[in-house]
Design an enzyme around this catalytic site. Structure first.
Site, PDB file in Angstrom:
ATOM      1  N   LYS A  18       0.838  -1.212   0.000  1.00  0.00           N
ATOM      2  CA  LYS A  18       0.000   0.000   0.000  1.00  0.00           C
ATOM      3  C   LYS A  18       0.859   1.242   0.000  1.00  0.00           C
ATOM      4  O   LYS A  18       2.040   1.218   0.379  1.00  0.00           O
ATOM      5  CB  LYS A  18      -0.924   0.026   1.216  1.00  0.00           C
ATOM      6  N   ALA A 105      10.296  -3.068   5.556  1.00  0.00           N
ATOM      7  CA  ALA A 105      10.447  -1.913   6.467  1.00  0.00           C
ATOM      8  C   ALA A 105      10.540  -0.607   5.705  1.00  0.00           C
ATOM      9  O   ALA A 105      11.296   0.292   6.057  1.00  0.00           O
ATOM     10  CB  ALA A 105      11.655  -2.085   7.394  1.00  0.00           C
ATOM     11  N   GLY A 106       9.750  -0.484   4.633  1.00  0.00           N
ATOM     12  CA  GLY A 106       9.807   0.708   3.785  1.00  0.00           C
ATOM     13  C   GLY A 106       8.632   1.640   3.936  1.00  0.00           C
ATOM     14  O   GLY A 106       8.556   2.664   3.272  1.00  0.00           O
ATOM     15  N   MET A 108       5.551   0.431   3.354  1.00  0.00           N
ATOM     16  CA  MET A 108       4.584  -0.077   2.371  1.00  0.00           C
ATOM     17  C   MET A 108       3.762  -1.225   2.934  1.00  0.00           C
ATOM     18  O   MET A 108       3.058  -1.926   2.206  1.00  0.00           O
ATOM     19  CB  MET A 108       5.314  -0.520   1.104  1.00  0.00           C
ATOM     20  N   ALA A 109       3.856  -1.422   4.244  1.00  0.00           N
ATOM     21  CA  ALA A 109       3.037  -2.396   4.972  1.00  0.00           C
ATOM     22  C   ALA A 109       3.246  -3.832   4.505  1.00  0.00           C
ATOM     23  O   ALA A 109       2.306  -4.624   4.493  1.00  0.00           O
ATOM     24  CB  ALA A 109       1.554  -2.015   4.916  1.00  0.00           C
ATOM     25  N   GLY A 110       4.480  -4.182   4.148  1.00  0.00           N
ATOM     26  CA  GLY A 110       4.748  -5.544   3.683  1.00  0.00           C
ATOM     27  C   GLY A 110       4.497  -6.603   4.745  1.00  0.00           C
ATOM     28  O   GLY A 110       3.886  -7.636   4.473  1.00  0.00           O
ATOM     29  N   GLY A 111       4.950  -6.349   5.959  1.00  0.00           N
ATOM     30  CA  GLY A 111       4.724  -7.309   7.050  1.00  0.00           C
ATOM     31  C   GLY A 111       3.236  -7.440   7.345  1.00  0.00           C
ATOM     32  O   GLY A 111       2.725  -8.543   7.577  1.00  0.00           O
ATOM     33  N   ALA A 113       0.872  -6.886   5.178  1.00  0.00           N
ATOM     34  CA  ALA A 113       0.280  -7.582   4.033  1.00  0.00           C
ATOM     35  C   ALA A 113       0.423  -9.097   4.209  1.00  0.00           C
ATOM     36  O   ALA A 113      -0.517  -9.860   3.947  1.00  0.00           O
ATOM     37  CB  ALA A 113       0.960  -7.135   2.742  1.00  0.00           C
ATOM     38  N   ASP A 145      -2.242  -1.537  10.218  1.00  0.00           N
ATOM     39  CA  ASP A 145      -2.179  -1.598   8.754  1.00  0.00           C
ATOM     40  C   ASP A 145      -2.610  -2.951   8.190  1.00  0.00           C
ATOM     41  O   ASP A 145      -2.495  -3.179   6.988  1.00  0.00           O
ATOM     42  CB  ASP A 145      -0.726  -1.369   8.289  1.00  0.00           C
TER      43      ASP A 145
HETATM   44  O1  C5P Z   1      -0.449  -1.027  14.837  1.00  0.00           O
HETATM   45  P1  C5P Z   1       1.009  -1.301  14.609  1.00  0.00           P
HETATM   46  O2  C5P Z   1       1.529  -2.426  15.449  1.00  0.00           O
HETATM   47  O3  C5P Z   1       1.360  -1.449  13.171  1.00  0.00           O
HETATM   48  O4  C5P Z   1       1.765   0.001  15.086  1.00  0.00           O
HETATM   49  C1  C5P Z   1       3.158   0.027  15.266  1.00  0.00           C
HETATM   50  C2  C5P Z   1       3.530   1.248  16.081  1.00  0.00           C
HETATM   51  O5  C5P Z   1       3.289   2.428  15.321  1.00  0.00           O
HETATM   52  C3  C5P Z   1       2.748   1.441  17.352  1.00  0.00           C
HETATM   53  O6  C5P Z   1       3.328   0.745  18.421  1.00  0.00           O
HETATM   54  C4  C5P Z   1       2.837   2.952  17.560  1.00  0.00           C
HETATM   55  O7  C5P Z   1       4.102   3.302  18.096  1.00  0.00           O
HETATM   56  C5  C5P Z   1       2.805   3.478  16.145  1.00  0.00           C
HETATM   57  N1  C5P Z   1       1.451   3.847  15.700  1.00  0.00           N
HETATM   58  C6  C5P Z   1       0.840   4.965  16.258  1.00  0.00           C
HETATM   59  N2  C5P Z   1      -0.412   5.323  15.842  1.00  0.00           N
HETATM   60  C7  C5P Z   1      -1.055   4.612  14.884  1.00  0.00           C
HETATM   61  C8  C5P Z   1      -0.451   3.483  14.290  1.00  0.00           C
HETATM   62  C9  C5P Z   1       0.817   3.113  14.728  1.00  0.00           C
HETATM   63  O8  C5P Z   1       1.408   5.637  17.131  1.00  0.00           O
HETATM   64  N3  C5P Z   1      -2.272   4.999  14.503  1.00  0.00           N
END
Ligand code: C5P
Length: 312
Positions: A18, A105-106, A108-111, A113, A145
């Site tokens: 994405k 880790a770019g 692009m939400a690969g993990g 996905a 994501d």
């Molecule tokens: O939800 P996810 O595990 O992908 O989020 C990773 C980290 O990104 C969270 O621990 C938080 O530090 C940050 N994050 C945030 N607000 C969001 C989404 C992610 O602060 N809406």
């Protein structure tokens, strides 16, 4: 490229990356997340995840970025499969093969996905008959994501990004993704965003998607979309990786209709007028020493879908 063979009885799911066309970051919530208003577009860089019954849990990495895939229980795909197994009391371990073509880790939400693809694959393998709402709920538990790659297309995200609503859009858009640097950690980028806002005494309002972006998507006009691209995490990504700003500016100078850091970065996404313009921009960027990898893609594309089952 050596491709690990798919195990007999495997279910394979294809899932897109994405880009956030707009990412508005609101105040930090009591749970540590930030409220978001975002518009996602699924783009034609895909991972394929294959799951098959196995004696023990294992991750088999393959594809372009195989060396960057974590193979332990921290892998979000393993967590996704274990979550489904636990919820539906399935006492089986899986071999999970991840064919990785989405930059790691770019931003692009690969993990995410891969986790979304794993949910769809487990549902099919174990014959659970989950509906879209079941899958979206599980996805939201795994990460902000994760729900979007299930849906694909274009969608608006609210809450912490996991609550989706459809977006009216027309046309196909042509992208160049420039990867300049090693991965940026998402929590680190959000923390830097907070730090900069505090330093500058910025009053942070509840976030809203702009009418300009919605109008650009409805019209299908790439120039209007290019002008409306926006990412509130960009100053934080630039602060952590100053060369990203140079890369963004260079791409725009080379003729992109717009350029933004993708999600939490460090990939920079450039929107172009056409497939040919994307090719031209790639050539110009490749000749600069500002990025180490370039990928072209179009969007929107479909969300996670099964491409092979044991019956095939
Ligand atoms: O939800 P996810 O595990 O992908 O989020 C990773 C980290 O990104 C969270 O621990 C938080 O530090 C940050 N994050 C945030 N607000 C969001 C989404 C992610 O602060 N809406």
């Amino acid at each position: 490229m050596t491709v690990a063979p798919t195990l007999p009885g495997a279910v394979t799911v294809r899932v897109p990356a994405k880009v956030n066309l707009e990412l508005r970051v609101g105040p930090r919530r009591p749970d540590g997340y930030h409220s978001l208003a975002t518009v996602y577009q699924a783009v034609s860089l895909h991972d394929e995840v294959s799951v098959a019954r196995w004696d023990d849990w294992q991750v088999v990495p393959t594809g372009t970025y195989k060396s960057l895939i974590p193979t332990d229980g921290d892998n979000l795909a393993v967590r996704a499969a274990r979550l489904v197994a636990e919820r539906w009391s399935v006492d089986e371990a899986l071999s999970i093969r991840i064919d990785k073509d989405i930059p790691v880790a770019g931003g692009m939400a690969g993990g995410s996905a891969d986790a979304a693809a794993t949910l769809v694959a487990c549902d099919q393998l174990w014959g659970l008959g989950l509906d879209r709402d079941d899958l979206a709920e599980l996805a939201g538990m795994l990460g902000s994501d994760v729900p979007f790659p299930l849906a694909g297309g274009n969608a608006m995200g609210s809450g912490r990004g996991e609550q989706l609503a459809p977006v009216l859009a027309r046309g196909t858009f042509h992208w160049v993704f420039a990867i300049s640097d090693t991965g940026l950690s998402t929590p680190e980028v959000y923390a830097e965003c907070d730090r900069l806002r505090e330093r500058d005494g910025v009053e942070v309002p509840e976030p809203h998607v702009s009418p300009e972006l919605m109008a650009a998507l409805r019209s299908g006009d790439p120039a209007a979309l290019g002008a409306a691209l926006h990412n509130d995490l960009e100053p934080a990504a630039f602060s952590l990786r100053p060369r990203l700003r140079e890369l963004r500016d260079a791409g725009v100078e080379f003729g992109a209709l717009g350029g933004i850091v993708s999600g939490s970065g460090p990939t920079v996404a450039f929107l172009t007028e056409s497939h040919e313009a994307a090719l031209d921009l790639s050539v110009s960027l490749a000749a600069s020493d500002l990025c180490r990898d370039l990928r072209r893609a179009k969007g929107p594309v479909h969300g996670a879908h099964v491409v092979a089952t044991p019956r095939d």
